[in-house]
Structures are given as structure tokens and as C-alpha cells.
Design an enzyme around this catalytic site. Sequence first.
Site, PDB file in Angstrom:
ATOM      1  N   ASN A   6       0.863  -1.178   0.000  1.00  0.00           N
ATOM      2  CA  ASN A   6       0.000   0.000   0.000  1.00  0.00           C
ATOM      3  C   ASN A   6       0.904   1.233   0.000  1.00  0.00           C
ATOM      4  O   ASN A   6       1.462   1.593   1.038  1.00  0.00           O
ATOM      5  CB  ASN A   6      -0.910  -0.028   1.245  1.00  0.00           C
ATOM      6  CG  ASN A   6      -1.797   1.198   1.331  1.00  0.00           C
ATOM      7  OD1 ASN A   6      -1.862   1.993   0.392  1.00  0.00           O
ATOM      8  ND2 ASN A   6      -2.486   1.361   2.453  1.00  0.00           N
ATOM      9  N   LYS A   8       0.098   4.253  -0.414  1.00  0.00           N
ATOM     10  CA  LYS A   8      -0.588   5.429   0.155  1.00  0.00           C
ATOM     11  C   LYS A   8      -0.306   6.670  -0.703  1.00  0.00           C
ATOM     12  O   LYS A   8      -0.236   6.569  -1.913  1.00  0.00           O
ATOM     13  CB  LYS A   8      -0.178   5.630   1.613  1.00  0.00           C
ATOM     14  CG  LYS A   8      -0.327   4.355   2.455  1.00  0.00           C
ATOM     15  CD  LYS A   8      -0.271   4.619   3.931  1.00  0.00           C
ATOM     16  CE  LYS A   8      -0.266   3.307   4.694  1.00  0.00           C
ATOM     17  NZ  LYS A   8      -0.428   3.460   6.125  1.00  0.00           N
ATOM     18  N   HIS A  85      -9.859   0.614   4.157  1.00  0.00           N
ATOM     19  CA  HIS A  85      -8.634   0.926   4.909  1.00  0.00           C
ATOM     20  C   HIS A  85      -8.969   1.913   6.024  1.00  0.00           C
ATOM     21  O   HIS A  85      -9.757   2.842   5.837  1.00  0.00           O
ATOM     22  CB  HIS A  85      -7.566   1.510   3.970  1.00  0.00           C
ATOM     23  CG  HIS A  85      -6.219   1.564   4.634  1.00  0.00           C
ATOM     24  ND1 HIS A  85      -5.883   2.560   5.518  1.00  0.00           N
ATOM     25  CD2 HIS A  85      -5.154   0.736   4.574  1.00  0.00           C
ATOM     26  CE1 HIS A  85      -4.658   2.333   5.966  1.00  0.00           C
ATOM     27  NE2 HIS A  85      -4.189   1.230   5.401  1.00  0.00           N
ATOM     28  N   GLU A  87      -7.450   4.358   7.236  1.00  0.00           N
ATOM     29  CA  GLU A  87      -7.208   5.786   6.958  1.00  0.00           C
ATOM     30  C   GLU A  87      -8.371   6.394   6.184  1.00  0.00           C
ATOM     31  O   GLU A  87      -8.724   7.554   6.374  1.00  0.00           O
ATOM     32  CB  GLU A  87      -5.867   5.955   6.224  1.00  0.00           C
ATOM     33  CG  GLU A  87      -4.699   5.765   7.183  1.00  0.00           C
ATOM     34  CD  GLU A  87      -3.398   5.339   6.538  1.00  0.00           C
ATOM     35  OE1 GLU A  87      -3.289   5.352   5.307  1.00  0.00           O
ATOM     36  OE2 GLU A  87      -2.477   4.965   7.301  1.00  0.00           O
ATOM     37  N   GLU A 152      -6.034  -5.539   9.873  1.00  0.00           N
ATOM     38  CA  GLU A 152      -5.056  -4.503  10.185  1.00  0.00           C
ATOM     39  C   GLU A 152      -5.464  -3.766  11.464  1.00  0.00           C
ATOM     40  O   GLU A 152      -6.273  -2.829  11.408  1.00  0.00           O
ATOM     41  CB  GLU A 152      -4.980  -3.488   9.044  1.00  0.00           C
ATOM     42  CG  GLU A 152      -4.555  -4.065   7.718  1.00  0.00           C
ATOM     43  CD  GLU A 152      -3.948  -2.985   6.821  1.00  0.00           C
ATOM     44  OE1 GLU A 152      -2.789  -3.151   6.441  1.00  0.00           O
ATOM     45  OE2 GLU A 152      -4.609  -1.979   6.549  1.00  0.00           O
ATOM     46  N   GLY A 158       1.496   1.845  10.787  1.00  0.00           N
ATOM     47  CA  GLY A 158       2.413   2.982  10.717  1.00  0.00           C
ATOM     48  C   GLY A 158       3.043   3.354  12.046  1.00  0.00           C
ATOM     49  O   GLY A 158       3.629   4.432  12.184  1.00  0.00           O
ATOM     50  N   SER A 188       2.639  -2.556  10.459  1.00  0.00           N
ATOM     51  CA  SER A 188       4.066  -2.543  10.804  1.00  0.00           C
ATOM     52  C   SER A 188       4.776  -3.862  10.485  1.00  0.00           C
ATOM     53  O   SER A 188       5.616  -4.336  11.253  1.00  0.00           O
ATOM     54  CB  SER A 188       4.254  -2.161  12.279  1.00  0.00           C
ATOM     55  OG  SER A 188       3.809  -0.838  12.482  1.00  0.00           O
TER      56      SER A 188
HETATM   57  C1  PEP Z   1      -1.287  -0.056   5.944  1.00  0.00           C
HETATM   58  O1  PEP Z   1      -1.518   1.143   6.050  1.00  0.00           O
HETATM   59  O2  PEP Z   1      -2.040  -0.793   5.268  1.00  0.00           O
HETATM   60  C2  PEP Z   1      -0.141  -0.597   6.653  1.00  0.00           C
HETATM   61  C3  PEP Z   1      -0.119  -1.884   6.884  1.00  0.00           C
HETATM   62  O3  PEP Z   1       0.821   0.304   7.025  1.00  0.00           O
HETATM   63  P1  PEP Z   1       2.191  -0.008   7.793  1.00  0.00           P
HETATM   64  O4  PEP Z   1       2.806  -1.236   7.173  1.00  0.00           O
HETATM   65  O5  PEP Z   1       3.018   1.201   7.603  1.00  0.00           O
HETATM   66  O6  PEP Z   1       1.835  -0.248   9.228  1.00  0.00           O
END
Ligand code: PEP
Length: 227
Positions: A6, A8, A85, A87, A152, A158, A188
Amino acid sequence: MIFAANLKCNHTRNSFNEYALTLEQELNADENVLVFAPASAFLEGEFKFALGAQNFYPCESGAFTGEIGKAMLDEFGIKNVLIGHSERREILGESEEFLRAKFDFAVKNNWTIVYCVGESLQVFESKETKEFLTKQLSNIDLDYKNLVIAYEPIWAIGTGKSADTKQIAEILEFLATLTHAPLLYGGSVNAKNIAEICNIDSCGGVLVGTASWDASNFLNLISTAKS
Ligand code: PEP
């Protein structure tokens, strides 16, 4: 194993061109890699990885300022979409109702959907994760044939603080009782934890944010996962 990136709000058309080139040179043809790129960087052509859209509006085209419809995705042959997602739920205010409209539109078009679910820290600490995820998933058709679920936890996205393997295993096992869709973990994921995460029985792959933004890093994750 599915390895999804992703990107972003990162990568220009130029830098994504380089990114795609690096993946193209280094990936094995049989790898199942999906890259959710920013729409302004979509590339035309065939690659060893599949290109996905981080967002779309459930329309062919129309008066939806700032949005991207099916006609625009079709131009790049995009048939993979990310929905739900955290976000987009939290920052862009996408409601369950709107997510359902996006889901139904994607189903109608036979797209592959990576549908994200995950709990907040508060829900996690109150030990209500399973109930919370069950409710989030009640919004969609879990029998849809081109569905992938990404678990997630919001507190792990993040933050550099992944959920631990035992927690992930417990939740993925639980999700496997609700659906036959492949189950990804996201939050992460990095070179230190990817192998252990991918070794979890119910884990069908990972959705990677930060650690996927650099192509070499992402490739390193993929090879580490298999080591
Ligand atoms: C994400 O936003 O889908 C994600 C998994 O981010 P990160 O790996 O940075 O935690």
C-alpha cells in the site's frame, strides 16, 4: 502467499516508474504481488505484479469532483481494489454504508477486493476485537469469490509496533471460521517479523505500508518471508 503493497500518498509517476522497473527486474514470475499505487502514478502495460487502486468512487464516471470511477481504472486495466482501509474510514470519513456501496460496485465488476478491517487500541484493550471485526465484516458478502480480507489493527498501522504473532494467529484463526477468503495481516510488517507472520497457519499473506514504499525494501521483505 499474497504480498500486497500500500503505497498510500507516496510516489510520483516518475518514481513509481522506477519502482515498477525494479520489481519487474527482480520478481519471480510466479510471485503473487499486488501494488496499490496512487492513481496519478498508474502505469499502462503488463507487469509481474498486479496493479491495484487504493480508492475509487462507485460509478462509471460522473459529477463526483475529485473522484475516480471505473472508466478511469479500466484505462489502466485495474481490477484490484482496496476497500475499508482505516485511513479512509477515519480520515476521509467513509461510512459502513458507503463501504458497502463500494463493495457492491466492485462485486458487480468482478474486481478483486482487498477488504480491510481492524480494531482501535481501545477496542483491543477492552478485549472486544472479535466482536468488533464480526460487526465490520457483517457489512459485506464473505462468500464473494474474489475477496481477500486484510486484518489490520489500527494501533499497529504505521506505528512500528506490530501485533504479536500469537495475537495475529488467534484473530486470523477466528476470521477463518467466518470466511474462506485468503486472510492477510497488515500493521508494521517489516523484515524482522515477516517470516514469523507468514508462517502462521491461517495467514495468506501481508499488506505492507511503510516497508513497501522502497522497492528494494519490499523485495527484501518478500524474499525474507520465504526464507
Ligand atoms: C497499511 O496502512 O495498510 C499498513 C499496513 O501500514 P504499515 O505497514 O506502515 O503499518
